[in-house]
Design an enzyme around this catalytic site. Structure first.
Site, PDB file in Angstrom:
ATOM      1  N   LYS A  25       0.751  -1.251   0.120  1.00  0.00           N
ATOM      2  CA  LYS A  25       0.116  -0.246  -0.236  1.00  0.00           C
ATOM      3  C   LYS A  25       0.872   1.064   0.070  1.00  0.00           C
ATOM      4  CE  LYS A  25       1.091   1.073   4.230  1.00  0.00           C
ATOM      5  NZ  LYS A  25       1.777   2.561   4.852  1.00  0.00           N
ATOM      6  N   ASP A 154      -2.118  -1.699   9.949  1.00  0.00           N
ATOM      7  CA  ASP A 154      -2.424  -1.718   8.572  1.00  0.00           C
ATOM      8  C   ASP A 154      -3.156  -3.066   7.963  1.00  0.00           C
ATOM      9  OD1 ASP A 154      -1.359   0.706   8.193  1.00  0.00           O
ATOM     10  OD2 ASP A 154       0.695   0.088   7.740  1.00  0.00           O
TER      11      ASP A 154
END
Ligand code: C5P
Length: 318
Positions: A25, A154
């Site tokens: 990401k 995350d």
């Protein structure tokens, strides 16, 4: 969240292996608020999943065992015991489902460790999906998201993928519809940066009055609008990361690396998450290939990868 089961025992291959993969990401917006009593910072962030994937292969075995191959495996940057998030993911899912934690896990890494790309989180998310299928635990995506949040801030996004607004410590997600493709070049540095160290540096710079105090509620609307419809210049202008200044303070070469990316033609460049990866935004796929070639020839990065996003979150392969 859908109630569909994430995997299911039907996906086990003839050789008994189940394979899942999960993406890296980039935070296209990372607003960091004050330090909370629990040691985490309140965030307002926009995650974008990009096409650099780690793969996790799991098989039935007595007890837990782990092998790691690829990026960072040879230099010992990635542990192969209970310190690895995939090990913790296996134990957590087994406990949740009331099954024995019996599996051999093989992690094939393309996402560098400690790079600000959520590589460890991707591995944990892929492990949850693969082990759910191997063990037939029939967890819902909602169940897996709750387990993911216990593993790391995350990990829920690594499971979800696409584009999402993250609040809380980053684990509370609202999916965002963004169909447009975005092309990037990731410039990967030689040595990783520790996430807590970068957050700590931000706190020190704020305490010393060198940076303004954090406002977690800073608007994400401009970046979300740009992500949805472009143009590239609008996203370039809206990119921001409160962890960039502390990452640059800890790793001064990053300033040069960011400049190298814009001089090589990037529409904009920012530090990805807590760094030290530089995410350089390109005009399109062709532009990304050109930019990657240019940056690969310079001395600013150990490796460069042309990627695009949004891409899907953790899912079974094959
Ligand atoms: O959640 P995760 O284990 O990935 O977080 C690693 C570290 O990063 C935390 O221990 C904390 O020091 C820092 N962090 C933070 N605020 C967040 C997320 C992470 O301070 N929202």
């Amino acid at each position: 969240m859908s109630n569909a089961t994430a995997g299911g025992p039907g996906r086990i291959a003839g050789n008994g292996a189940v394979v899942a993969r999960a993406p890296a990401k980039v935070n296209v917006h990372l607003g960091v608020g004050p330090l909370r009593p629990d040691g985490f910072h309140e965030l307002q962030t926009v995650f974008l999943a990009v096409s650099l994937f780690d793969t996790v292969t799991v098989r039935r075995s007595a007890g837990l065992s782990l092998e790691v191959h690829g990026e960072g495996a040879a230099d010992g940057a990635v542990p192969t015991d209970a310190r690895n998030l995939v090990w913790q993911a296996a134990e957590l899912l087994a406990r949740h489902a009331g099954v024995a934690a019996d599996a051999h896990l093989v992690v094939d890494k393309s996402i560098p460790a400690a790079a600000g790309l959520a590589g460890g989180s991707a591995d944990a998310a892929a492990s949850l999906v693969a082990l759910d299928a191997l063990w037939g635990t029939r967890a819902t995506r909602g169940d897996l998201a709750a387990l993911a949040a216990q593993l790391g801030s995350d990990v829920p996004f690594s499971l979800l993928g696409g584009v999402a607004l993250g609040t809380g410590r980053g684990e509370q997600l609202s999916p965002v519809l963004a169909r447009r493709r975005w092309d990037w070049v990731l410039g990967i540095a030689g040595e990783g940066l520790s996430t807590p160290t970068v957050y700590g540096e931000l706190d020190s710079l704020r305490a010393a009055g060198e940076l303004p105090d954090g406002v977690a509620a800073a608007s994400t609307e401009p970046v979300l609008a740009a992500l949805r419809s472009g143009p590239v210049g609008a996203l370039a202008a809206a990119l921001s990361n409160d962890l960039q200044a502390p990452a640059v303070r800890l790793r001064p070469e990053l300033r040069e690396a960011l400049r190298a990316a814009t001089e090589a033609g990037a529409a904009a460049a920012l530090v990805s998450g807590s760094g030290p990866t530089v995410a350089a935004l390109a005009e399109d796929e062709e532009g990304a290939a050109r930019l990657a070639g240019e940056l690969a020839g310079g001395g600013a990065f150990r490796a460069v990868r042309a990627v695009h996003g949004p891409v899907h979150g953790a899912r079974l392969v094959g």
